[in-house]
Design an enzyme around this catalytic site. Structure first.
Site, short mmCIF file in Angstrom:
data_model
loop_
_atom_site.label_atom_id
_atom_site.label_comp_id
_atom_site.label_asym_id
_atom_site.label_seq_id
_atom_site.Cartn_x
_atom_site.Cartn_y
_atom_site.Cartn_z
N CYS A 125 2.75 1.45 -34.86
CA CYS A 125 2.00 1.94 -33.70
C CYS A 125 1.54 0.81 -32.79
O CYS A 125 0.82 1.02 -31.82
CB CYS A 125 0.80 2.79 -34.12
SG CYS A 125 -0.37 1.93 -35.21
N HIS A 159 0.82 -1.21 0.00
CA HIS A 159 0.00 0.00 0.00
C HIS A 159 0.86 1.26 0.00
O HIS A 159 0.62 2.21 -0.77
CB HIS A 159 -0.94 -0.01 1.22
CG HIS A 159 -1.79 1.21 1.33
ND1 HIS A 159 -1.39 2.33 2.04
CD2 HIS A 159 -3.00 1.50 0.81
CE1 HIS A 159 -2.34 3.25 1.95
NE2 HIS A 159 -3.32 2.77 1.21
#
Length: 761
Positions: free
Chosen positions: A708, A400
């Site tokens: 791309c 966290h």
């Protein structure tokens, strides 16, 4: 609201269903749909939660409490949150919702199955906001009564202090955020943890996996400092590992909840994952990343030889600038090292230590402090926003503290083991969040030896002959994409604008809402064009498979296809749906008429020159001067690579490789099939031969040739492409810097080799 049922099964859910099932629920459904091993589950929908609020009369009273709330007033925030939570818990869940939950629970298993009950807010796990840990999860729940109670507890957690605070700071209106609840078979993990499919700070193709014994909550919460494994996707090998001392694990406790127990001495220093398990996990992470198009934060679990994926969310922290805590020159720090750990969020900051042992004491934390704690939890987020750096005793790159610190742009050092014991309250320290070091006092830069007192020239920008462009999916990302200094946009995907409307193009046609559709496209594309003035922006026409449209309004008209990837999508769909194509062209035409002549149009999944000719004729018929605008194609099908010279003769102005599809169509391998992942090779000789031959033809005809697809974000592939003469490369936002450097190095090498060859002659 009335159309969506109280319950949806995982098999029914896709990523477009976030408004009904939240980020977590949508992700689970999507992962299951591409074949990842997800435990069975159903979702109590956000619409069920809203019905609960309406039928109990809570809807108005809840939000009235929050309208004028000052979230920076901790006492007021806590009091308002406590009242809101109590009102949700005390209210009676409507009987119909209870009955639907009971029926679904018994359908999962005739016997009482042990489940995990996970909150899934509708503004959660989004590409630009992770909402890490803001709502509750309840593990090891068995029986209908406990299940109903856990669902209500999840609902109530939407109004916890940390959740209210986070929404306020992220600009989310409390009224607009709903919550769904995922009911999922609990995997009694022997080992579990978290994986980042790419590096969470740099975006490099390094999969970082952290694991420990028992349930994954131990890793996520930072209860233990986990093992850490780094898997290089380029070499497909484990390149580094750190085996931690794991003193405790979290396991199910009876028939409700969990408990923390000691790990036996023989396992405390034992390696959790084998190299094979690391490789398998990395493979699943790459599948998820390729599917979503962005690196993923994945929770995983293992029992015996069975591996499970429990959750996947976008990594929100790659490439985030750390403006408030600028790094000092590498190697220039002087000072005594007090504690060391793992660098979890880069940057350097100096301040006074505040040791926080309990979240209820966050009032002692002041702006500019250095927060030192055993491990952060979501209740500490208000304090974490104030501080200049964070230091924890426990945790790893995926805990966290690490995730939230990176999102906040705050330097963090985790897993120091003795930070709270060694550092003193009020002590002045300097934290290096990249190296994982805490120094005594304010750090000093070493005096420069030769150039003391002389101004230092700033690094010159990297200039390349090969254009380095950027891929963009959402208008909201336009400014961030432009900030990379990219030479333009090599791919703007408009299907993401359409999918966000949650209505198919045909729905707008049927309901006389064409102008609404056109304006949505117009405004979204214009936002990106305005961010790249004078630079080329290639907009790809609609390329959404039928399965992505089927769950949207109007989706009932979509055909059922056995394999949508090989079906009615790309240019073939537009040519056979002229009204749908016309709406897109109207948006493009308005932009061209307003002077946005830097916008090019790129047709996807073109397999034959006749399709390009037909599309060009349709544009002309709708009033577009096709000789003055820039039209090109995607090279995604082997036939378009083989016939590229015929396309050149038909007048294309550019061509761009869509490697994700080109690879799978060339090799006959489903890129989402985990059983074949090791065979899905971007550098397969057949793929490279198609690309090389197409580049040569484009150069002969003076046509700009680009890439791309995902391969364009790989520096090794970029070097190969430059060697073979490609005109431009379009990479993901987080990869621009490394691709530009790779291109520059390659161009310099080519020039150097040519110079040496001339000198030798």
């Amino acid at each position: 609201m009335n159309e969506v049922p109280n319950i949806l099964w995982l098999e029914e859910i896709r990523k477009e269903d976030i408004p009904s099932v939240g980020g977590k629920g949508a992700s689970l459904g999507e992962m299951a749909s591409i074949g990842l091993p997800v435990p069975k589950a159903f979702v109590v929908t956000a619409q069920a939660f809203r019905r609960f609020l309406v039928e109990t009369g809570l809807e108005d009273t809840l939000f009235q409490r929050m309208e004028k709330l000052d979230v920076e007033n901790n006492e007021s925030l806590e009091a308002t949150a406590a009242e809101a939570i109590a009102s949700v818990i005390d209210a009676m869940m409507p009987q119909k919702i209870q009955d639907d939950i009971k029926a679904a629970y018994h359908k999962m298993s005739p016997e009482e199955m042990i489940v995990a009950v996970r909150s899934s807010a509708t503004a959660e796990d989004l590409p630009d906001a992770s909402f890490a840990g803001q709502q509750e999860t309840y593990l090891n729940i068995k029986g209908v009564d406990d299940l109903i109670e856990a669902v209500k507890m999840c609902w109530a957690s939407l109004y916890g202090a940390r959740a209210i605070y986070y929404r306020s700071k992220q600009g989310f209106d409390d009224r607009s955020v709903n919550i769904a609840v995922v009911i999922q078979q609990l995997v009694h993990s022997e080992k579990a943890g978290v994986m980042f499919s790419s590096h969470p700070v740099t975006g490099e193709p390094l999969t970082i996996i952290e694991g420990s014994w028992g349930l994954g909550e131990a890793v996520v919460s930072g209860t233990v400092s986990p093992d850490n494994y780094i898997f290089d996707q380029r070499t497909e090998k484990v390149v580094d590992q750190l085996i931690a001392n794991k003193k405790v694990e979290i396991v199910p406790d009876g028939r409700k909840g969990t408990k923390v127990v000691e790990v036996s001495p023989s396992r405390q220093d034992a390696q959790v994952l084998s190299n094979d398990e690391v490789a398998r996990l990395a493979m699943f992470g790459k599948i998820a990343e390729d599917h979503y198009g962005v690196p993923q934060d994945v929770e995983w679990s293992i029992i015996g030889n069975s591996l499970y994926i429990l959750q996947s969310r976008p990594i929100t922290t790659i490439g985030m600038a750390n403006g408030k805590n600028a790094p000092l020159p590498t190697g220039a720090i002087q000072g005594k090292i007090l504690v060391q750990g793992q660098g979890a969020s880069p940057g350097i900051a100096t301040g006074k230590v505040v040791i926080l042992m309990d979240a209820k004491d966050i009032g002692i934390v002041k702006e500019g402090d250095i927060l030192v704690t055993r491990m952060t939890n979501p209740d500490m987020v208000p304090a974490m926003r104030k501080v200049k750096a964070i230091v924890t005793d426990e945790g790893g790159m995926t805990c966290h503290a690490a995730i939230v610190s990176r999102e906040l742009g705050t330097p963090a050092v985790v897993g120091t083991r003795n930070g709270t014991g060694t550092l003193r309250q009020g002590q002045l320290v300097t934290v290096d969040g990249e190296k994982g070091v805490v120094y005594e006092g304010a750090v000093q830069a070493a005096p420069a030896a030769a150039n003391a007192g002389q101004p230092v020239a700033a690094a010159a920008p990297v200039i390349t002959a090969t254009s380095v462009k950027v891929n963009v999916s959402l208008p909201e990302a336009a400014q961030r994409a432009a900030a990379t200094g990219a030479d333009g946009v090599g791919l703007l995907r408009i299907e993401h604008l359409i999918l966000g409307l949650n209505k198919t193009p045909n729905w707008f046609i049927k309901n006389g809402k064409e102008e609404e559709f056109i304006l949505e496209l117009y405004n979204g594309i214009k936002t990106v064009l305005d961010a790249f003035p004078g630079k080329p922006v290639w907009v790809r026409t609609l390329d959404a498979p039928t399965d992505e449209f089927r769950n949207m309004e109007g989706g009932e008209d979509e055909p059922i296809e056995h394999n949508p990837m090989l079906g009615w999508r790309g240019i073939r769909r537009d040519l056979r749906s002229p009204e749908q194509f016309r709406m897109q062209v109207e948006a493009f035409k308005r932009l061209w008429n307003e002077g946005y002549d830097n916008m090019g149009l790129m047709f996807p999944l073109v397999g034959h020159p006749d399709e390009f000719i037909q599309a060009k004729a349709m544009l002309a018929g709708w009033g577009v001067d096709v000789e003055k605008v820039t039209l090109g194609i995607m090279i995604e099908i082997p036939s378009s690579a083989v016939l590229i010279e015929d396309f050149a003769k038909c007048g294309i102005k550019f061509a761009s490789f869509g490697t994700n599809d080109l690879i799978q169509y060339t090799l006959a391998i489903d890129r989402n099939n985990e059983h074949l992942t090791d065979m899905y090779k971007p550098k397969h000789p057949a793929v490279l031969k198609l690309i090389d031959s197409a580049i040569r033809v484009c150069r002969d005809y003076g046509i700009e040739c680009s890439i791309c697809g995902q391969a364009g974000s790989d520096p090794v592939m970029a070097e190969w492409l430059v060697d073979h003469g490609i005109s431009s490369i379009s990479a993901n936002i987080d990869a621009i810097a490394k691709i530009r450097h790779a291109v520059a190095r390659t161009e310099q090498r080519i020039l150097l080799e040519a110079a040496r060859k001339n000198n030798a002659q």
